[in-house]
Write an enzyme that holds these catalytic residues in place. Structure first.
Site, PDB file in Angstrom:
ATOM      1  N   ILE A 235       0.832  -1.212   0.000  1.00  0.00           N
ATOM      2  CA  ILE A 235       0.000   0.000   0.000  1.00  0.00           C
ATOM      3  C   ILE A 235       0.862   1.256   0.000  1.00  0.00           C
ATOM      4  O   ILE A 235       0.539   2.249  -0.665  1.00  0.00           O
ATOM      5  CB  ILE A 235      -0.944  -0.006   1.219  1.00  0.00           C
ATOM      6  CG1 ILE A 235      -2.022  -1.075   1.042  1.00  0.00           C
ATOM      7  CG2 ILE A 235      -1.604   1.357   1.402  1.00  0.00           C
ATOM      8  CD1 ILE A 235      -2.985  -0.804  -0.090  1.00  0.00           C
ATOM      9  N   CYS A 236       1.985   1.224   0.735  1.00  0.00           N
ATOM     10  CA  CYS A 236       2.841   2.419   0.807  1.00  0.00           C
ATOM     11  C   CYS A 236       3.402   2.781  -0.571  1.00  0.00           C
ATOM     12  O   CYS A 236       3.508   3.954  -0.931  1.00  0.00           O
ATOM     13  CB  CYS A 236       3.966   2.210   1.814  1.00  0.00           C
ATOM     14  SG  CYS A 236       5.005   0.769   1.480  1.00  0.00           S
ATOM     15  N   THR A 237       3.760   1.749  -1.353  1.00  0.00           N
ATOM     16  CA  THR A 237       4.272   1.989  -2.711  1.00  0.00           C
ATOM     17  C   THR A 237       3.180   2.560  -3.601  1.00  0.00           C
ATOM     18  O   THR A 237       3.391   3.519  -4.356  1.00  0.00           O
ATOM     19  CB  THR A 237       4.818   0.686  -3.320  1.00  0.00           C
ATOM     20  OG1 THR A 237       5.878   0.197  -2.493  1.00  0.00           O
ATOM     21  CG2 THR A 237       5.335   0.925  -4.726  1.00  0.00           C
TER      22      THR A 237
END
Length: 454
Positions: A235-237
């Site tokens: 999700i962070c990417t």
């Protein structure tokens, strides 16, 4: 009777033939297919009339084998897509005259390039219904009974009526369900309760065919660890540092759709929904100077579409139907038990025996031992289960000897049990306790026996 010398059903026409000669060849082949049953199966009869060197000891041949194949043997085909269309055609032309087919999908315009039983006028109709009608029209004497719906709509009584089940599925969950159902149906005292399962699968230029004899050979669950987990992106990417066009598409579907539409569910088959995602992903890609976002890629990422190759479907379907014929007639030994095919650079096949897994939760008959430290939080246990390749679990719910420990749904149970995620295993379970795991991906309850380790 047409001149059989010019049929050559498995050969392409000679390049030197004129258009008229090619048309004549095609017309002759169609006429050959529509011959009376006693004539059109003349080539199959050659196999059944003479006992070959590899035939099973039980092989009787002659009219007995023909009668069973054409008047007794009832076959279920699960899936009427790219692989299923080929399987249905092959079974009908080999002499299986009582075929049932299940498929829950309707025909899409994108299916027409490889699912040859369908036409443009069939778009929007049930795959099972249209496929059944097409086969019965082209191969007189064959009865194909369609069912438009899920395999889970039927119980064990329904599946017990078939002598063979052939799968042309594109769903791991559906395969796991039918595999577990057939294993659970087996009565050790009644050989008729053993229903052979022939499973085929394709992925681009690769494919596999296997024969599963429930409780005798390895089952589908025994080899679940061979499957590659679905591709996922952190999700962070997705949210902060996208680098691939897929990141932009995932951002649009996972983060932006819920933000804009809240309770409205994304429909992967709705062109308007895909168009909205495409525009959002394209805008995101332009912002980060990423190329490659297309409408078709957007649909492929959202629906997890793997390109289908018609030739691969034909090869794997032929292998599956060959095994069905051998099992039904005992004319030759059936596959033992796994065949893989790779056609990327050349034609390569490899056959091997996949052994039963003693700790298989479906056919192993043993409770799986689950090693864990006493001070491990239940939240970490949930993560450990999703990380195990031999389980293929996505969102597990857990219960112990005293009831629910953590449930993902419904919301009331989630709220009532989420506090347990912060507790350690030692606080809520004893060594030797059974931990029951349920998951949407599991067609059964997985039972684990707790063992504490240092």
């Amino acid at each position: 009777m047409p001149d059989r010398s010019i049929i050559s059903p498995y050969l392409l026409p000679d390049p030197s033939e004129s258009a008229e000669e090619i048309a004549q060849r095609a017309a002759t082949r169609i006429a050959y297919i529509k011959l009376a049953p006693e004539d059109k199966y003349v080539d199959v009869d050659r196999v059944l009339d003479v006992k070959g060197p590899f035939a099973d000891e039980a092989f009787q041949g002659g009219n007995e084998a023909k009668q069973f194949l054409r008047n007794v043997c009832k076959v279920l085909v699960i899936g009427a897509g790219g692989l299923g269309c080929e399987i249905l055609q092959n079974l009908a032309l080999m002499g299986f005259n009582d075929i049932h087919v299940i498929d829950m999908d309707t025909i899409d315009i994108s299916n027409l390039n490889r699912q040859f039983l369908f036409r443009e006028s069939d778009v929007g109709k049930s795959k099972a219904v249209v496929a059944a009608a097409f086969i019965m029209n082209r191969v007189p004497g064959v009865k194909v009974t369609p069912y438009h719906g899920k395999i889970q709509d039927h119980d064990e009584t329904y599946y017990s009526q078939f002598q063979l089940i052939v799968c042309g599925l594109d769903s791991i969950e559906a395969r796991r369900w039918i595999n577990a159902t057939l294993v659970q149906m087996v009565d050790p005292e009644d050989a008729d309760t053993v229903k052979p399962l022939i499973d085929g699968g394709t992925e681009g230029f690769k494919g596999q065919a296997r024969v599963i004899i429930p409780t005798v050979t390895s089952c589908y669950e025994c080899s679940i660890d061979m499957l590659t987990p679905p591709t996922t992106f952190p999700i962070c990417t997705i949210a902060n540092t996208p680098r691939l066009p897929e990141h932009c598409i995932e951002w649009a579907s996972v983060l932006e759709w819920p933000k804009h539409f809240k309770d409205k569910k994304l429909d992967n088959d709705d062109p308007d929904h895909i168009e909205w995602l495409y525009q959002k992903a394209l805008s995101r890609a332009q912002e980060f100077k990423i190329e490659g976002v297309t409408w078709s890629l957007t649909q492929g990422v959202v629906k997890n579409i793997i390109p289908a190759i018609a030739s691969t479907n034909a090869i794997i379907a032929a292998s599956c139907c060959n095994e069905a014929f051998k099992i039904a007639t005992t004319s030759n030994p059936y596959l033992d038990n796994y065949m893989m095919y790779v056609g990327n650079d050349s034609l390569y096949t490899f056959t091997f025996e996949h052994e039963k897994r003693p700790e298989c939760p479906v056919c192993g008959g043993e409770t799986i031992e689950f090693e864990v430290k006493k001070d491990t939080k239940l939240e970490r246990v949930v993560e450990m289960l999703t990380e195990r390749q031999d389980m293929q679990i996505k969102k597990p719910s857990l219960s112990g000897p005293n009831g629910p420990l953590f449930f993902q749904a419904p919301k009331q149970l989630y709220e009532a049990t989420k506090a347990n995620l912060e507790k350690t295993v030692g606080e809520i379970l004893q060594e030797g306790d059974q931990l029951n795991v349920t998951d949407r991906a599991l067609p059964f309850t997985l039972t684990l026996r707790i063992k504490f380790v240092a």
